[in-house]
Design a protein around this motif. Structure first.
Motif: not given
Length: 55
Positions: A29-50
């Motif tokens: 669960l901890d490993d999968l959570t870390a992967r999900a967090e990383a995916m969220c950060v990547r998606q936020l960084l890809d926002l045009p508003e960023f």
């Protein structure tokens, strides 16, 4: 969204109750959570508003 929220969502997706899970399942669960967090950060960084801070 914080780590606890993401971890709760991940646990729901894999039908895991953290309160009764084994240490091996909690590690997964901890490993999968870390992967999900990383995916969220990547998606936020890809926002045009960023806008990156320029030093």
């Amino acid at each position: 969204m914080n780590r606890e929220t993401i971890q709760g969502w991940v646990a729901e997706q894999i039908h895991l109750d953290p309160a009764t899970a084994t240490s091996a399942l909690l590690a997964k669960l901890d490993d999968l959570t870390a992967r999900a967090e990383a995916m969220c950060v990547r998606q936020l960084l890809d926002l045009p508003e960023f806008r990156r801070l320029v030093w």
